[in-house]
Design an enzyme around this catalytic site. Structure first.
Site, PDB file in Angstrom:
ATOM      1  N   CYS A  10      55.598 -39.918  11.438  1.00  0.00           N
ATOM      2  CA  CYS A  10      55.172 -39.562  10.085  1.00  0.00           C
ATOM      3  C   CYS A  10      56.304 -38.771   9.441  1.00  0.00           C
ATOM      4  CB  CYS A  10      53.832 -38.815  10.087  1.00  0.00           C
ATOM      5  SG  CYS A  10      53.843 -37.242  10.965  1.00  0.00           S
ATOM      6  N   ARG A  16      49.829 -36.123  11.028  1.00  0.00           N
ATOM      7  CA  ARG A  16      49.332 -37.457  11.418  1.00  0.00           C
ATOM      8  C   ARG A  16      49.855 -37.932  12.767  1.00  0.00           C
ATOM      9  NH1 ARG A  16      51.387 -40.142   6.031  1.00  0.00           N
ATOM     10  NH2 ARG A  16      52.862 -38.434   6.354  1.00  0.00           N
ATOM     11  N   ASP A 125      48.723 -39.010   3.835  1.00  0.00           N
ATOM     12  CA  ASP A 125      49.187 -37.703   4.275  1.00  0.00           C
ATOM     13  C   ASP A 125      48.093 -36.663   4.006  1.00  0.00           C
ATOM     14  OD1 ASP A 125      50.474 -35.355   4.763  1.00  0.00           O
ATOM     15  OD2 ASP A 125      52.185 -35.753   3.440  1.00  0.00           O
TER      16      ASP A 125
HETATM   17  P1  4NP Z   1      52.710 -35.242   8.401  1.00  0.00           P
HETATM   18  O1  4NP Z   1      52.287 -34.286   7.195  1.00  0.00           O
HETATM   19  O2  4NP Z   1      53.852 -36.081   7.895  1.00  0.00           O
HETATM   20  O3  4NP Z   1      51.473 -36.056   8.656  1.00  0.00           O
HETATM   21  O4  4NP Z   1      53.079 -34.344   9.543  1.00  0.00           O
HETATM   22  C1  4NP Z   1      53.183 -33.457   6.518  1.00  0.00           C
HETATM   23  C2  4NP Z   1      53.532 -32.260   7.082  1.00  0.00           C
HETATM   24  C3  4NP Z   1      54.392 -31.408   6.408  1.00  0.00           C
HETATM   25  C4  4NP Z   1      54.901 -31.786   5.184  1.00  0.00           C
HETATM   26  C5  4NP Z   1      54.553 -32.997   4.629  1.00  0.00           C
HETATM   27  C6  4NP Z   1      53.696 -33.840   5.312  1.00  0.00           C
HETATM   28  N1  4NP Z   1      55.773 -30.904   4.488  1.00  0.00           N
HETATM   29  O5  4NP Z   1      56.156 -31.220   3.353  1.00  0.00           O
HETATM   30  O6  4NP Z   1      56.125 -29.836   5.008  1.00  0.00           O
END
Ligand code: 4NP
Length: 153
Positions: A10, A16, A125
């Site tokens: 991800c 995720r 997300d």
């Molecule tokens: P992930 O979610 O890609 O599912 O781990 C996110 C976690 C952090 C961030 C964006 C999406 N961020 O911008 O810090």
């Protein structure tokens, strides 16, 4: 056949993909399959961070402990160490493809492509959303994990 080595990707590797890794580890264990399973992010924001507490809590509801996982960023070696690399959404896929080296052997696809009837669907997300979105993420990654057991065992 080569033993499956599955990498779930991800953006941050805290929401995720740790849930996908946890669901896949549990599904493989239930099926008695000794597969190589890991997750990472395309971005470096959360390198060495534990999963988001909402992901840890959601997995714990299903008896799965992902609190020991730590974030890491996708590296070019992943394209030969893994047989399959799964992006959670279309932006993840674009980011994965952008760093894919010549000689990559891993098959790169969208995770929900493995779930019949959900092909082409993104796992949204949940980072800026509430607990409900984490539950939905869990349902999606669990379905995908079960489908992968069926398809790759
Ligand atoms: P992930 O979610 O890609 O599912 O781990 C996110 C976690 C952090 C961030 C964006 C999406 N961020 O911008 O810090």
């Amino acid at each position: 056949m080569t033993k499956p080595a599955l990498l779930f990707v991800c953006l941050g590797n805290i929401c995720r993909s740790p849930l996908a890794e946890g669901a896949m580890r549990a599904a493989a264990e239930r099926a008695g399959l000794d597969w190589h399973i890991d997750s990472c992010g395309t971005a470096a924001y959360h390198v060495r961070s534990p999963p988001d507490p909402r992901s840890v809590e959601t997995a714990a509801t299903y008896g799965i402990d992902i609190s020991g996982l730590r974030g890491r960023q996708l590296v070019v070696e992943d394209f030969t160490r893994f047989t399959h690399i799964f992006g959670m959404d279309h932006q993840n896929l674009r980011n994965i493809t952008a760093v894919r080296p010549n000689g990559a052997t891993a098959l790169v696809s969208l995770l929900m492509d493995v779930v019949p009837g959900r092909e082409g669907a993104a796992i949204a997300d949940p980072y800026y959303d509430g607990e409900d979105q984490f539950e939905e993420t869990w349902e999606d990654v669990s379905m995908a994990a079960e489908a992968l057991v069926e398809q790759l065992r």
